[in-house]
Design a protein around this motif. Structure first.
Motif, PDB file in Angstrom:
ATOM      1  N   ASP A  52      44.366  41.146  27.692  1.00 37.10           N
ATOM      2  CA  ASP A  52      44.642  38.744  28.138  1.00 37.10           C
ATOM      3  C   ASP A  52      44.116  39.026  29.266  1.00 37.10           C
ATOM      4  OD1 ASP A  52      45.354  38.444  25.240  1.00 37.10           O
ATOM      5  OD2 ASP A  52      47.815  38.243  25.800  1.00 37.10           O
ATOM      6  N   GLN A  53      44.350  37.827  29.543  1.00 31.18           N
ATOM      7  CA  GLN A  53      43.134  37.544  30.927  1.00 31.18           C
ATOM      8  C   GLN A  53      45.213  36.872  31.459  1.00 31.18           C
ATOM      9  OE1 GLN A  53      39.112  35.893  30.694  1.00 31.18           O
ATOM     10  NE2 GLN A  53      40.705  34.357  30.870  1.00 31.18           N
ATOM     11  N   LYS A  54      44.878  37.146  33.037  1.00 32.65           N
ATOM     12  CA  LYS A  54      46.271  36.782  33.946  1.00 32.65           C
ATOM     13  C   LYS A  54      46.577  35.279  33.724  1.00 32.65           C
ATOM     14  CE  LYS A  54      46.889  39.971  37.264  1.00 32.65           C
ATOM     15  NZ  LYS A  54      46.973  40.296  39.020  1.00 32.65           N
ATOM     16  N   VAL A  55      45.568  34.904  32.914  1.00 30.70           N
ATOM     17  CA  VAL A  55      45.150  33.395  32.841  1.00 30.70           C
ATOM     18  C   VAL A  55      44.689  33.001  31.728  1.00 30.70           C
ATOM     19  CG1 VAL A  55      46.734  32.290  34.902  1.00 30.70           C
ATOM     20  CG2 VAL A  55      44.415  32.590  34.608  1.00 30.70           C
ATOM     21  N   ALA A  56      44.114  31.640  31.389  1.00 29.06           N
ATOM     22  CA  ALA A  56      43.291  30.802  30.473  1.00 29.06           C
ATOM     23  C   ALA A  56      41.704  30.973  30.820  1.00 29.06           C
ATOM     24  CB  ALA A  56      43.736  29.237  29.840  1.00 29.06           C
ATOM     25  N   VAL A  57      42.132  31.011  31.632  1.00 35.37           N
ATOM     26  CA  VAL A  57      40.413  29.885  32.758  1.00 35.37           C
ATOM     27  C   VAL A  57      40.731  31.003  33.869  1.00 35.37           C
ATOM     28  CG1 VAL A  57      38.739  28.687  33.412  1.00 35.37           C
ATOM     29  CG2 VAL A  57      39.933  27.850  31.585  1.00 35.37           C
ATOM     30  N   ILE A  58      39.474  31.979  33.979  1.00 35.42           N
ATOM     31  CA  ILE A  58      38.951  32.702  35.408  1.00 35.42           C
ATOM     32  C   ILE A  58      37.609  32.190  36.085  1.00 35.42           C
ATOM     33  CG2 ILE A  58      38.135  35.168  36.367  1.00 35.42           C
ATOM     34  CD1 ILE A  58      41.117  34.778  36.125  1.00 35.42           C
ATOM     35  N   ASN A  59      37.710  31.872  37.402  1.00 38.75           N
ATOM     36  CA  ASN A  59      36.351  31.561  37.689  1.00 38.75           C
ATOM     37  C   ASN A  59      35.912  32.714  38.227  1.00 38.75           C
ATOM     38  OD1 ASN A  59      36.923  28.666  37.238  1.00 38.75           O
ATOM     39  ND2 ASN A  59      36.967  27.940  39.344  1.00 38.75           N
ATOM     40  N   PHE A  60      34.286  33.145  38.264  1.00 34.98           N
ATOM     41  CA  PHE A  60      33.554  33.950  39.177  1.00 34.98           C
ATOM     42  C   PHE A  60      33.084  32.830  40.660  1.00 34.98           C
ATOM     43  CE2 PHE A  60      33.326  34.645  35.003  1.00 34.98           C
ATOM     44  CZ  PHE A  60      32.652  35.542  34.093  1.00 34.98           C
ATOM     45  N   THR A  61      33.301  34.092  41.404  1.00 32.20           N
ATOM     46  CA  THR A  61      32.163  33.886  42.569  1.00 32.20           C
ATOM     47  C   THR A  61      31.463  34.584  43.512  1.00 32.20           C
ATOM     48  OG1 THR A  61      34.102  35.640  43.521  1.00 32.20           O
ATOM     49  CG2 THR A  61      35.181  33.136  43.729  1.00 32.20           C
ATOM     50  N   ASP A  62      30.494  35.201  42.312  1.00 32.63           N
ATOM     51  CA  ASP A  62      29.948  35.954  42.276  1.00 32.63           C
ATOM     52  C   ASP A  62      28.654  34.952  42.191  1.00 32.63           C
ATOM     53  OD1 ASP A  62      29.449  35.397  39.856  1.00 32.63           O
ATOM     54  OD2 ASP A  62      29.730  38.098  39.933  1.00 32.63           O
ATOM     55  N   ASN A  63      27.447  35.815  42.251  1.00 33.65           N
ATOM     56  CA  ASN A  63      26.276  34.636  42.460  1.00 33.65           C
ATOM     57  C   ASN A  63      25.390  34.890  40.891  1.00 33.65           C
ATOM     58  OD1 ASN A  63      26.495  33.530  44.901  1.00 33.65           O
ATOM     59  ND2 ASN A  63      25.536  35.663  45.777  1.00 33.65           N
ATOM     60  N   SER A  64      25.997  36.059  40.093  1.00 34.26           N
ATOM     61  CA  SER A  64      25.790  35.653  38.349  1.00 34.26           C
ATOM     62  C   SER A  64      25.766  33.841  37.930  1.00 34.26           C
ATOM     63  CB  SER A  64      27.034  36.721  37.772  1.00 34.26           C
ATOM     64  OG  SER A  64      27.598  35.368  37.623  1.00 34.26           O
ATOM     65  N   LYS A  65      24.753  34.435  37.031  1.00 33.78           N
ATOM     66  CA  LYS A  65      24.471  32.746  35.938  1.00 33.78           C
ATOM     67  C   LYS A  65      26.393  32.102  35.901  1.00 33.78           C
ATOM     68  CE  LYS A  65      23.526  34.751  31.982  1.00 33.78           C
ATOM     69  NZ  LYS A  65      22.290  34.587  30.105  1.00 33.78           N
ATOM     70  N   TYR A  66      27.306  32.856  35.880  1.00 32.72           N
ATOM     71  CA  TYR A  66      28.514  32.935  34.875  1.00 32.72           C
ATOM     72  C   TYR A  66      29.395  31.736  36.050  1.00 32.72           C
ATOM     73  CZ  TYR A  66      26.856  35.636  31.509  1.00 32.72           C
ATOM     74  OH  TYR A  66      26.549  36.337  30.262  1.00 32.72           O
ATOM     75  N   THR A  67      30.176  30.731  35.595  1.00 34.02           N
ATOM     76  CA  THR A  67      31.121  29.969  36.331  1.00 34.02           C
ATOM     77  C   THR A  67      32.205  30.600  35.877  1.00 34.02           C
ATOM     78  OG1 THR A  67      30.370  28.070  35.083  1.00 34.02           O
ATOM     79  CG2 THR A  67      29.622  28.065  37.796  1.00 34.02           C
ATOM     80  N   ARG A  68      32.682  30.218  34.733  1.00 34.55           N
ATOM     81  CA  ARG A  68      33.786  30.988  34.372  1.00 34.55           C
ATOM     82  C   ARG A  68      34.272  31.132  33.163  1.00 34.55           C
ATOM     83  NH1 ARG A  68      37.045  24.576  33.573  1.00 34.55           N
ATOM     84  NH2 ARG A  68      35.495  24.161  32.003  1.00 34.55           N
ATOM     85  N   LYS A  69      34.877  31.843  32.785  1.00 34.37           N
ATOM     86  CA  LYS A  69      35.616  32.697  31.380  1.00 34.37           C
ATOM     87  C   LYS A  69      36.952  32.157  30.742  1.00 34.37           C
ATOM     88  CE  LYS A  69      36.989  36.838  32.568  1.00 34.37           C
ATOM     89  NZ  LYS A  69      36.525  38.061  32.476  1.00 34.37           N
ATOM     90  N   THR A  70      36.521  31.397  29.687  1.00 33.47           N
ATOM     91  CA  THR A  70      38.289  30.772  28.983  1.00 33.47           C
ATOM     92  C   THR A  70      38.766  31.335  27.569  1.00 33.47           C
ATOM     93  OG1 THR A  70      37.745  28.444  29.489  1.00 33.47           O
ATOM     94  CG2 THR A  70      39.059  29.262  27.821  1.00 33.47           C
ATOM     95  N   GLN A  71      39.599  32.369  27.779  1.00 28.92           N
ATOM     96  CA  GLN A  71      40.365  32.969  27.036  1.00 28.92           C
ATOM     97  C   GLN A  71      41.406  31.964  25.881  1.00 28.92           C
ATOM     98  OE1 GLN A  71      43.065  36.908  27.564  1.00 28.92           O
ATOM     99  NE2 GLN A  71      44.121  36.504  25.647  1.00 28.92           N
ATOM    100  N   TRP A  72      41.191  31.620  24.784  1.00 30.22           N
ATOM    101  CA  TRP A  72      41.026  30.129  24.348  1.00 30.22           C
ATOM    102  C   TRP A  72      42.765  31.108  23.214  1.00 30.22           C
ATOM    103  CZ3 TRP A  72      39.194  26.199  25.740  1.00 30.22           C
ATOM    104  CH2 TRP A  72      37.360  26.784  25.477  1.00 30.22           C
TER     105      TRP A  72
END
Length: 374
Positions: free
Chosen positions: A265-285
């Motif tokens: 499990d993620q530590k929290v539901a939403v993790i933000n990305f700080t890198d230069n990849s195409k993703y901004t965040r991911k959510t574990q529902w």
């Protein structure tokens, strides 16, 4: 008031459904047109095959003052499950740290320990540009947290999110995320924070469950339809309605990449990305408390990819508020004022990103004003 007063509402999201319910409660017949196959707009949620509640268009969080009129209105249509949202940012070394920036974040990044908030404030003052009077989002970053933190948490994310440099964005966009000097890791500090017990879709379904409300799904609005009604509330792009007379208003859209992962499990539901990849965040529902118990160890993780409208036509998410775009919107707003039987609403009608409670609040006022003027 005529007994056969009929009103058109375009859009079955939170804005349109709020208006429709207020009008129906005041004995006004309402017809809702919705271009999608479902109600609830971008807050639409559903239970997937793994028994997880998914927010199809990204996580929607409700937070406000306990005395909010909007909350009082919504209380009629749902029970609530308490939920205080937390977000962490993924760093280049694999660690995660809290967002918004707080004492813990600063300790993680600078490998320091602070004894109290005074020390945290003094440290922040030493790294930020206190001489700068910010006029855009990038200058606000520099003024609030300085270069290093801006380059880690804000600039890469903002470029991905908005598709332009932060110095082109209105200061209001950067002002959405606070900076704290304590250890509060909550994303919001409002006294009421919760999720609808049975989801947003059920809540909106209850809102528009009224004998005077007719809902037509998979139905596009076409200019001219409004002539058949006494008044129309249009949650439609205001620039499109006026044939882009002054040009197109800019928006960002989002693509969603759903993955079934067998991971911790993620530590929290939403993790933000700080890198230069195409993703901004991911959510574990499955970490949201109104999501039922999933059927197996796998969990759905949704990755968000901001994009131009060209890559996701007709899916409007974030109005890009710049000096130029706001000037264009003012011209459309002036045109709209000269039309008596139409009110533009929602994020595309108002060219404004609106959180959930403010969306209800704004459209409650709009609907009550209409009723009071009859």
């Amino acid at each position: 008031m005529k007994k056969n007063k009929q009103v058109l509402v375009v859009g079955a999201g939170l804005a349109g459904s709020t208006i429709a319910r207020v009008l129906a409660d005041n004995k006004i017949e309402v017809k809702i047109l919705e271009k999608r196959s479902h109600i609830a707009g971008n807050s639409f949620d559903f239970i997937n095959s793994n028994n997880e509640r998914i927010h199809k268009y990204g996580p929607h969080l409700l937070h406000c003052n306990k005395n909010s009129k909007a909350l009082s209105f919504l209380n009629r249509f749902t029970e609530w499950i308490s939920y205080e949202h937390r977000v962490r940012a993924l760093l280049s070394d694999g660690r995660t740290t809290p967002l918004p920036i707080n004492q813990i974040t600063l300790e993680d990044i600078f490998n320091k320990k602070f004894c109290n908030e005074i020390e945290v404030k003094e440290f922040l003052d030493s790294i930020r540009n206190t001489n700068l009077l910010p006029s855009n989002t990038d200058e606000l970053f520099e003024c609030s947290v300085g270069e290093k933190l801006s380059n880690i948490f804000f600039r890469p994310y903002t470029r991905k999110m908005w598709g332009i440099e932060p110095n082109k964005l209105s200061i209001s966009i950067g002002a959405r995320l606070p900076v704290r000097t304590n250890k509060d890791t909550r994303y919001f500090t409002d006294e009421f924070q919760a999720l609808p017990k049975d989801g947003y879709t059920k809540m909106v379904c209850n809102m528009i469950d009224h004998p005077l409300i007719e809902v037509c799904l998979n139905k596009n609005f076409e200019k001219g339809m409004e002539k058949d009604f006494d008044h129309s509330f249009l949650c439609v792009p205001i620039d499109k309605y006026f044939g882009y007379k002054y040009g197109m208003l800019p928006y960002r859209s989002i693509l969603f990449e759903n993955r079934l992962e067998n991971t911790n499990d993620q530590k929290v539901a939403v993790i933000n990305f700080t890198d230069n990849s195409k993703y901004t965040r991911k959510t574990q529902w499955s970490l949201l408390p109104n999501s039922p118990k999933k059927l197996n160890k796998n969990k759905t993780i949704t990755y968000e990819i901001p994009c131009s409208m060209d890559l996701n036509p007709e899916e409007y998410y974030y109005p890009i508020n710049t000096k130029d775009s706001n000037a264009i919107f003012k011209k459309y707003k002036f045109l709209a004022k000269n039309i008596k039987n139409i009110s533009f609403c929602g994020r595309t009608g108002l060219f404004k990103y609106i959180d959930m409670i403010p969306a209800v609040d704004i459209h409650l006022r709009m609907a009550h004003k209409f009723v009071n003027n009859l």
